[in-house]
Write a protein that holds these residues in place. Structure first.
Motif, PDB file in Angstrom:
ATOM      1  N   THR A   7       4.439  -8.757 -10.559  1.00 29.82           N
ATOM      2  CA  THR A   7       5.857  -8.807 -10.196  1.00 29.82           C
ATOM      3  C   THR A   7       6.544  -7.477 -10.496  1.00 29.82           C
ATOM      4  N   SER A  10       5.404  -4.987  -7.951  1.00 31.57           N
ATOM      5  CA  SER A  10       6.042  -5.283  -6.665  1.00 31.57           C
ATOM      6  C   SER A  10       7.497  -4.853  -6.686  1.00 31.57           C
ATOM      7  N   ILE A 345      10.874  -6.243   3.851  1.00 29.17           N
ATOM      8  CA  ILE A 345      10.502  -7.620   3.533  1.00 29.17           C
ATOM      9  C   ILE A 345       9.013  -7.824   3.764  1.00 29.17           C
ATOM     10  N   PHE A 346       8.532  -7.349   4.908  1.00 27.00           N
ATOM     11  CA  PHE A 346       7.109  -7.518   5.214  1.00 27.00           C
ATOM     12  C   PHE A 346       6.242  -6.749   4.217  1.00 27.00           C
ATOM     13  N   PHE A 348       7.069  -5.804   1.183  1.00 29.22           N
ATOM     14  CA  PHE A 348       7.152  -6.407  -0.143  1.00 29.22           C
ATOM     15  C   PHE A 348       6.229  -7.623  -0.256  1.00 29.22           C
ATOM     16  N   GLY A 349       6.242  -8.483   0.794  1.00 31.66           N
ATOM     17  CA  GLY A 349       5.345  -9.641   0.768  1.00 31.66           C
ATOM     18  C   GLY A 349       3.894  -9.224   0.745  1.00 31.66           C
ATOM     19  N   LEU A 350       3.560  -8.230   1.590  1.00 32.54           N
ATOM     20  CA  LEU A 350       2.168  -7.775   1.641  1.00 32.54           C
ATOM     21  C   LEU A 350       1.754  -7.127   0.330  1.00 32.54           C
ATOM     22  N   TYR A 352       3.145  -7.610  -2.621  1.00 30.77           N
ATOM     23  CA  TYR A 352       3.093  -8.625  -3.674  1.00 30.77           C
ATOM     24  C   TYR A 352       1.788  -9.423  -3.600  1.00 30.77           C
ATOM     25  N   TYR A 353       1.353  -9.725  -2.357  1.00 28.41           N
ATOM     26  CA  TYR A 353       0.103 -10.489  -2.207  1.00 28.41           C
ATOM     27  C   TYR A 353      -1.082  -9.698  -2.758  1.00 28.41           C
TER      28      TYR A 353
END
Length: 712
Positions: A7, A10, A345-346, A348-350, A352-353
């Motif tokens: 976290t 990220s 957003i994309f 950050f999600g990628l 974070y994953y």
């Protein structure tokens, strides 16, 4: 509140992306606005240059037309002048031939000048060289001197007319004059030619207002074409070109301009817009930023570029609202911001994953480290078994070294494998330390029990030795007294018999005392033998403790090595390993002290056994002697009267007995001192045993915080 490293990473990446996006948008806004302003400026300047080029071409075309028209008209005037002068020549020839008088010839010439018309009611006139009017279609001018006369614009044309009229080749001049039958002044071309035969200046004038009207029409056509062309040119959305002259008259107004456009005020300077544009155009600065007030009362920022066209005295300028330049930039920045937000957003999600996928083993290992720091090795093992992928764990632990594998491993794989190895090693080490602690505790208990028994035995030995010493002193005193008595008995036989009877009684008591002393010495001997055996057992226990401390030291060293491999995650266990190693070192030192004391105790006990064995033999000899002496005394009692000479021998034996009793007393004193030393050694050994027990308890307390895998 706990936050995982995934976290935080990220968030950090998101912050970096947001900052970079904001900086990029700011840079794009600033740079794009600047570029668009520059581009708008270049477009406006290029458009104005095109307008100036078109004006130049139109002006050149109009000038060429005027020049051609004037040249044609002048050529026609010259031709008419030739015809008129040829007629004058004919009148002069008639005068020369005598057909006409000079006056008649001149009157005929005057009449010809007044009545001749050509082109657009154009005419001839005759002046004298002094600019006196001789003949003119306007009879009101006849006889006047025009030397100081002016045209309708105030031009004094007389001197120039005289110069041209007296010149051999003649010449043209331009004035503004009123056409015959009209009241409107119009441009006129005057051609003067000398007629030297009568010293006249012949002139003719041709009105060129038709040429100027045609030129004006072409100018109007040029302006109309400019209006149409400018109407098709757009700068931004509503920006347009316009033209005004030096008199602030609008030649070509921008689309949508009102009738008061020429009176527009620049709110930045308080002057008219045309005034400021003229200054900029004259100085060649091109650009002017200004503020005007619209009809609805709102203020608008605008930008103009202007250039002066000197051949016509016109100014070609542009006007563009600045908001129309800024709005595309803001729209583009807004769209770019939306796109950047979607990408953020994309991303950050990628991120974070993938970061979570990478950091999940680290998170699990951190939980393992937490449980290890709490001493819960069993729960740490469960985390490895339950939260880490078994295939992943099997894959990274299947190689002794990552360098020997063809697979690619990263730092996380190294960390997980190191923690797994450390956990297994630590579990085995703590189990062994706990078992060794239990063994040491049992041995310490046994050792304490043996030492307690030994201490009781030594105390009993000390008591017996004290009693034996007292008895020995009594024997020594009795023997001394007996010897003295035997010396006195040498002279007194009767007294000796009585004393022999008493001695027989005392000898019985001494026999009993000797028997008691022999039994006591035997008990002391057996107790010392037991002490010797226990001391030997203590030596074996000490040896076991020494081996255990060496094993603990070795295990703590291995644990420290594994903790060092684990880096900062093994620092907590490294501290525990150092404490265990310190306890092992203290145990080893205590063991050495115990071993030294046990060795001294063994030496003292062995010496005591030897002395006690010697003493026991002496006591046996003394008992035997007492028995022999008892038999002798019995014989003495029976035969004392007859065996008086043998008292000397008895006296000598008593002396020897006295010396033996004295030696026994000394030996008992030495044995008593040895018993005291043994007791002191046992007390010190007991203290060391207590220290060992305390160290073992401390070690067990330190190790007890660990819950190993094989615990129930």
């Amino acid at each position: 509140m706990f936050r995982s490293i995934s976290t935080r990473i990220s968030y950090m990446v998101a912050i970096i992306i947001i900052l970079s996006t904001v900086v990029t948008l700011f840079f794009i806004d600033h740079t794009l606005e600047k570029d668009i302003m520059n581009a708008q400026g270049r477009t406006a300047r290029n458009t104005i240059r095109m307008g100036l080029l078109y004006l130049k071409e139109g002006k050149q075309s109009i000038d060429d037309y005027r020049k051609q028209a004037y040249d044609n008209r002048k050529s026609a005037v010259k031709d008419a002048m030739k015809i008129f002068i040829s007629q004058l020549d004919s009148y002069y020839d008639l005068y020369q031939s005598g057909i006409l008088t000079e006056k008649e010839a001149k009157e005929a010439a005057y009449k010809l000048a007044r009545t001749t018309r050509y082109f657009n009611d154009d005419y001839f006139f005759i002046y004298s060289e002094g600019l006196l009017v001789l003949a003119h279609p306007d009879s009101s001018l006849d006889g006047k001197n025009l030397s100081n006369n002016k045209d309708k614009k105030g031009y004094v044309y007389g001197p120039e007319m005289k110069r041209l009229g007296t010149s051999e080749s003649g010449g043209f001049m331009e004035i503004t004059w009123i056409r015959l039958g009209s009241t409107k002044p119009v441009p006129k071309i005057i051609f003067m030619k000398p007629f030297s035969k009568w010293n006249w200046m012949i002139g003719t004038g041709i009105y060129v207002d038709d040429i100027e009207e045609s030129v004006k029409a072409q100018g109007e056509s040029l302006i109309n074409n400019m209006r149409k062309g400018f109407a098709q040119i757009r700068l931004a959305e509503t920006g347009r070109l316009f033209i005004f002259d030096s008199d602030k008259k609008v030649i070509v107004a921008p689309l949508g301009a009102g009738p008061d456009f020429a009176d527009t005020i620049n709110l930045n300077t308080g002057k008219t817009l045309f005034h400021d544009l003229k200054d900029v155009g004259r100085q060649g600065q091109w650009k002017l930023d200004y503020k005007v007030r619209r009809g609805d009362g709102n203020e608008v920022l605008k930008q103009s570029f202007v250039q002066f066209f000197s051949p016509l005295g016109w100014y070609v300028a542009s006007t563009v609202p600045l908001r129309e330049i800024d709005n595309p930039v803001k729209s583009l920045v807004f769209k770019q911001g939306i796109i950047s937000f979607v990408i953020l957003i994309f991303a950050f999600g990628l991120i974070y994953y993938f970061v979570r996928k990478i950091c999940l083993p680290i998170q699990n290992v951190s939980q393992v480290a937490f449980h290890v720091s709490q001493g819960d090795l069993k729960e740490a093992k469960n985390v490895f078994l339950n939260k880490i992928d078994p295939d992943y764990l099997r894959r990274i632990t299947s190689f002794e070294s990552f360098e020997d594998s063809n697979h690619k491993f990263d730092e996380v794989d190294h960390l997980v494998k190191s923690f797994h190895t450390m956990l297994n090693t630590l579990n085995s080490l703590v189990s062994q330390v706990q078992q060794s602690g239990k063994m040491v505790t049992g041995s310490a208990l046994k050792l304490g029990s043996a030492i307690g028994q030994l201490e009781v035995a030594v105390e009993n030995q000390a008591i017996a030795t004290q009693e034996l010493g007292s008895t020995s002193r009594e024997i020594s005193a009795t023997s001394t007294e007996l010897a003295r008595t035997m010396n006195e008995s040498t002279g007194v036989a009767i007294t000796t018999a009585d004393l022999a009877n008493q001695g027989l009684l005392d000898l019985g008591v001494m026999s009993q005392s000797m028997e008691t002393m022999r039994d006591a010495s035997g008990g002391i001997f057996s107790k010392l033998s037991v002490i010797n055996s226990k001391a030997a057992n203590i030596s074996s226990v000490v040896t076991s403790i020494s081996k255990i401390s060496e094993q603990i030291n070795l295990l703590s060293l291995n644990a420290a090595i594994e903790a060092e491999k684990a880096g900062e995650f093994g620092q907590g266990f490294s501290v525990v390993a150092r404490e265990i190693r310190k306890l092992a070192d203290q145990t080893a030192m205590s063991t050495l002290d115990i071993e030294k004391i046990v060795a001294e105790m063994l030496s003292a006990v062995s010496s005591g056994v030897m002395e006690m064995d010697k003493f026991r033999k002496q006591v046996d000899t003394g008992v035997s002697n007492v028995e022999v002496m008892g038999d002798g005394i019995s014989g003495v009692v029976d035969q004392v009267r007859s065996l008086t000479p043998q008292f000397e021998a008895v006296n000598e034996g008593m002396q020897n007995q006295s010396e033996g009793a004295e030696q026994i007393s000394k030996a008992m004193i030495q044995l008593s001192e040895t018993s005291i030393q043994t007791k002191d050694a046992l007390e010190e050994f007991m203290s060391i045993t207590d220290q060992l027990s305390t160290s073992v308890d401390s070690l067990e307390a330190e190790v007890a915080v660990f819950r190993v895998e094989n615990e129930s």
